[in-house]
Design an enzyme around this catalytic site. Sequence first.
Site, PDB file in Angstrom:
ATOM      1  N   ASP A   2       0.868  -1.153   0.000  1.00 55.73           N
ATOM      2  CA  ASP A   2       0.000   0.000   0.000  1.00 55.73           C
ATOM      3  C   ASP A   2       0.917   1.219   0.000  1.00 55.73           C
ATOM      4  OD1 ASP A   2      -2.248   1.547   0.396  1.00 55.73           O
ATOM      5  OD2 ASP A   2      -1.963   1.540   2.568  1.00 55.73           O
ATOM      6  N   PHE A  30     -18.806  11.146   1.814  1.00 54.62           N
ATOM      7  CA  PHE A  30     -17.730  10.740   0.933  1.00 54.62           C
ATOM      8  C   PHE A  30     -17.871   9.262   0.569  1.00 54.62           C
ATOM      9  CE2 PHE A  30     -13.664   8.740   0.320  1.00 54.62           C
ATOM     10  CZ  PHE A  30     -13.120   9.524  -0.661  1.00 54.62           C
ATOM     11  N   ARG A  56      -5.298   4.281  -8.304  1.00 57.79           N
ATOM     12  CA  ARG A  56      -6.759   4.353  -8.374  1.00 57.79           C
ATOM     13  C   ARG A  56      -7.397   2.984  -8.160  1.00 57.79           C
ATOM     14  NH1 ARG A  56      -7.290   9.308  -7.298  1.00 57.79           N
ATOM     15  NH2 ARG A  56      -7.222  10.835  -8.957  1.00 57.79           N
TER      16      ARG A  56
END
Lengths: 382, 1154
Positions: free
Chosen positions: B374, B496, B743
């Site tokens: 990550d 969100f 993404r």
Amino acid sequence: MMASSYNAKEEDGHHHPGSVGSGGPGGVKSKKPDNTAFKQQRLPAWQPILTAGTVLPAFFMIGLIFIPIGIGLFVTSNNIKEFEIDYTGVDMSSPCFNCSQNYSWNSTSSCSCSVPFTLDQAFESNVFMYYGLSNFYQNHRRYVKSRDDSQLNGDKSSLLNPSKECEPYRTSDKKQIAPCGAIANSLFNDTLELFYIHPNGSRFAINLVKTGIAWWTDKHVKFRNPAGGDGNLSIVFQDTSKPVNWRKPVYELDPNDPDNNGFINEDLIVWMRTAALPTFRKLYRIIQKKKDNMTPTLPPGDYILEVTYSILTINVTPDYPVRSFDGRKRVILSTISWMGGKNPFLGIAYITVGSVCFFLGVVLLFIHHKYGNRNNNADIPN
Amino acid sequence: MALCTGEESWVDSRTVYIGHKEPPPGTEAYIPQRFPDNRVVSSKLIIDTPTSPMTSGLPLFFVITVTAIKQGYEDWIRHKADNAVNQCPVHIIQHGKVVRKQSRKLRVGDVVQVKENEVFPCDLILLSTSKEDGTCFVTTASLDGESSHKTYYAVQDTKAFSTAEEVDTLHATIECEQPQPDLYKFVGRINIYLDRDEPIARPLGSENLLLRGATLKNTEYIHAVAIYTGMETKMALNYQSKSQKRSAVEKSMNAYLIVYLCILISKALINTVLKYVWQADANRDEPWYNQKTEIERQRHVIIRAFTDFLAFMVLFNYIIPVSMYVTVEMQKFLGSYFILWDDDMFDEEIGERPLVNTSDLNEELGQVEYVFTDKTGTLTENNMELRECCVNGHVYVPDAICNGQVLPGAAGMDMIDSSPGVEGKEREELFFRALCLCHTVQVKEEETVDSIKRGIHQGKSTSFYISSSPDEDSHMEILNREDEMERFELLEVLNFDSVRRRMSVVVRSSSGEFFLFCKGADSSIFPRVVSGKVEQVRARVEHNAVEGLRTLCVAYKKLSQEEYEEMCHLLNSAKLALQDRDKKLAEAYDVIEKDFILLGATAVEDRLQDKAADTIESLHKAGIKVWVLTGDKMETAAATCYASKLFHRNTQILELTTKRTEEQSLHDVLFDLSRTVLRQQGSMTRDTFSGLSGDFQDYGLIIDGATLSAVLKPTQEGSSSGGNYKEIFLEICRNCSAVLCCRMAPLQKAQIVKMIKASKEHPITLAIGDGANDVSMILEAHVGIGIMGKEGRQAARNSDYAITKFKHLKKMLLVHGHYYYIRISELVQYFFYKNVCFIFPQFLYQFFCGFSQQPLYDTAYLTLYNISFTSLPILLYSLMEQHINMDILKRDPSLYRDIAKNSLLTWPTFIYWTFLGVFDAVVFFFGAFFLFDNTTFTSNGQLMATNTQMMFGNWTFGTLVFTVLVFTVTLKLALDTHYWTWINHFVIWGSLLFYVIFSLLWGGIIWPFLNYQRMYYVFMQMLSSGPAWLSIILLVIVSLLPDVVKKVLCRALWPTTTEKIQNADKLYKGHLSEFTPLSSLHAPPLRKHDRPGNDSQIHTHRRSESSPTKKLMCTYWGGKPDYCTFSSFLRLGDNPRFSGAAFAYGAPGPETSV
């Protein structure tokens, strides 16, 4: 998987919401691992590496030590005198042919034969007399376990109730067999005698010592006659039966010597130590060296081996039967040395291994010389 | 009525009667459902026994006992924990009174009262709270690790029922979906029957659902109704999904075991057949001296053959190293402590040491070929600092921004652009207002918690910010205003999510105007902007992204009253929908959030973690392919990748992004790339493919989420060419040294890991991450590593190992992994070897004892061989061995390549070890055989007091073989040991000594409990014989010779890198690690790779130097006596945690249920 609640607990221990990164100083301390050499895997250590350089001396050393030992063993082994007589009686010409044949015998009589042989060299010092059998599977599992050690150790209850392992040699005539089992039952019972034929034709019996042929511990600890009967073994063994193949009960194995009678008879003890391989030899008698030390124990000359067969009751052949399974019977006379009996294998093996090591040492020296420098160079091509 | 439309598809919903009261008759015909009680069962009572069923006696018993104790202990702990949970009291409202009940007796439909700081006992729907507005605060730290306080809302129509008596009068039913593991998704509806028959229907969402395991905070008490209990709670469903991972070593171990099982069976079979061939002659089967019993004779020949076969199996069963499983378990369990104890991996800052959640995968750490990492929080610190904001095209750096205003007096160097005009000023105001309003940050004080509606809050110095995103915290210090109080009324929050990548708020200012403020990723804002200085802002955003900063765009629009009402209608209808609510909401949001006016953008820096670049470089050198999977945008991620040396300056970047696929078809792009890569591959030789050589062009691939899903999408029928996009993609990936996936949705992360796992080489993968969005890939990868970071502990909890910093990965893999692998592979091979040595002589012996299953060794030796004579040295070896110094392993990552692909457990090495075992066994057996055969193998008696000459029997033969065996096998291990600590000396020589002492003792006494005395004095008699000594020495040396020669020759002629380093280390007498620069051991071409990295290193340094000034600034603000808190924003970047987890569990939402 851990139980959820277990996790939640763990959470409490580690994580205080709202105070991330500021666990108390005490908490920090307790979690910090101890800095011991063991825990950090940094214990002082010797770190040897097997390289051509390091094993070279070892190889040469092995070579240099093994070759002399091997030569010594080989020479010693060759100096040992050994003489072997096969008296199975397979050939018609063999003096023991008749006794090994099947025909009816008067059960009371015995069969005997004389095998003449000549010794070319004198046998010095003590001479050991062995009998050898081949194709005789003393190491068969059914055979090996067919004994009762506590019975042989003089245990009274085992004497009258031997182990089940002894089947089918456990009872006969509704009495318990002592000693029970297949091993005892098949005790080697050819009687071997040795005569020296003096050049003048007279025959001297050679004194064969029948004690001292078994392990001391076996004779004195492992094998014991049952107590009682005031030393009269016939009373001790009165409720037992003799093994089916035996001609006489166990207490008559050596009636002349009470220390060699019953279970502690050394012929029995030797026989009870089952051989490792189907071809084996067992110590029979010892011919002790003459007291004067002037004449050899067995001077060169002609000898006669006198074999007297006892009849095994269940068998039709009078001798100790080996021909049914293509067995052989031999008598071996041998001297011994510091390394035991005649044993060329060990000497040859030592010489071979020593030479191989020496040869490898040379090869490694060559390799070390040629490649060693290259490898120890710091630049590693990759 | 919405009710009727969904009738048929409601099989998957449940109806909960609140307080177990039936609805008024005639309203609906509900199917009564049985719900389980609230008991949690996570303990299991199955003992999993190790493989081999054909084992007898003590070793098996020992194995089973050890395993059972271990399993039982763990089960007991689980059971205890379960019990503690099941017993703990809960408060239930019954007939208007509060009743105490045990937690496990809680049933669906019970109304539960929970007090502050209590943990919710099951999943609950919030009915009312002690507060008037029906909100409560909850921390879900133990669920997903987020320590922030989240607000949950009571159902509007029930929030008035705040006392026990009032709640009891409530008459309502709840319909909701059946339990599913997604923590953040919940759809349901409550029907409230007030006085009339007609029920009021209200939607229920995840904001009404209190999850088991979460804790109530800052709220006196709540009333809620249980809807999911026991094993149906979302938490329980989540923990169930964790599956057992098996290491590659374990797999090869099992493969070997099958081979040995076949050997065992064939051995037994061969011997059985030979036995009957040999026994065809009756005189052999039953010679006169060895008769069978009557019973044996009567047994049918088939039964006899079968029992013989079984007897052979029992005789040879020791070839299956049962005790290996125990030793492996112990080695793993004890070995894992070295990770825990490691000082280098202890984090002083947090005061945490690494966590080992499973010790089964220790050796897998030495086999990693792909690392999926990550970015945020893993490679970077996840410590956000505002770098600049760009308002309307003007750029401000933090020094110039103070308390929400651009200081007019700031020096020109701080102001990159000239001072803005009047219109700019206005925009600025709006910009900061937007940042202040558009957020989810809450201000927490000692007692009062104020919602942001009040706009401005009188803060004390003790107050701190609670935010669900660490990004938001970072802006708190900066976005303060001290002047006037402005009052805004918060009307709507458009939350969100990671699909939209933006959030909005609708507010009404004190002057009565409606504003919609929106912030979000540039890609989701720019298409929706109609005016504003788009170009300048876009340029600035891109510039910042290239610098590796996280950017965020802010936009707004003014709403008229009508627009607002229309919007409200749209939202409400979407929110009320029971079916497809998410989809409808998304549609509504899409309609609302458009026609923005761009205000500006912010850039936040997330610094690289300490030594992250060094770690990545080491991993690269170790032959590990590092993939960065991030949710961040391409430019930012790429910049991080350059900074962390994932990409070098001369790395040729291949892009596979939406931008490119828009121009060309995906098909063409893929083929283009694969051609580029393959051309390279064709032109180079095998040796240079190592990826390290200088003339080799290495490639870096960048792919984004959208393109990836297109690549992975199952192809449409009929199109033949598109069928193997995946294969082409994999081919490209294989040839790239580094891959960046940006993404990415969390589920896609797992998909990628899965894809690589399933590719034809079946590489070993490792996933490392810190957030909940990484959990899916952590669970998917062979080894999952969690970082105990800012984003909670969910990753750490679901991982196999958890560390505190990314840099620790280096030591974890290169040192610990390497050691574990070396150790366990030797352990496995050695175990098989020593059992071959052990049993093969026994097999050979059968040929000389008439195939009668006569054991060669005594029972005691058979039993104790694996348990005590040879077990401890190998266990100690497998704990202590260090073939190379730790420091060298760390300095020279390329050593890791030496053990890649399970290289020490390949079939050739396995066969080598097996043949070595067979050779040794042959040497033992025939060595003893020739000594016994045809010779008088005797002791001459001179050593003994009595002058006798003794014969040796079969037990002496076996003991001789066994003695040679024990010595050879132990010395073989001694030759393999490269690291002799005193413990090794103690254990190796100690176990040999133990063997001798045991044998002396075993043969020294007539053991009264044994019914045989076959070993009596056998060992002593053997030792008193000179030839026995000579032959033991000879046979041991002969057995060890081939292995030594092989090792020495291989080392001299074809040395591996490891061996070269060992030689070099030897040459420098162990100082290699300290003084010699290892680069001198390497080829020089590497050097030039360093250059771009050095640049970025300097870059980083420069940045870190600037940080103290910033801290000073913060304290300056903090010191203000009366500062006003605003809030902040920034929920973008790559940690969309809420939606992240949603993807991670990937459970079917209500829309898929029929």
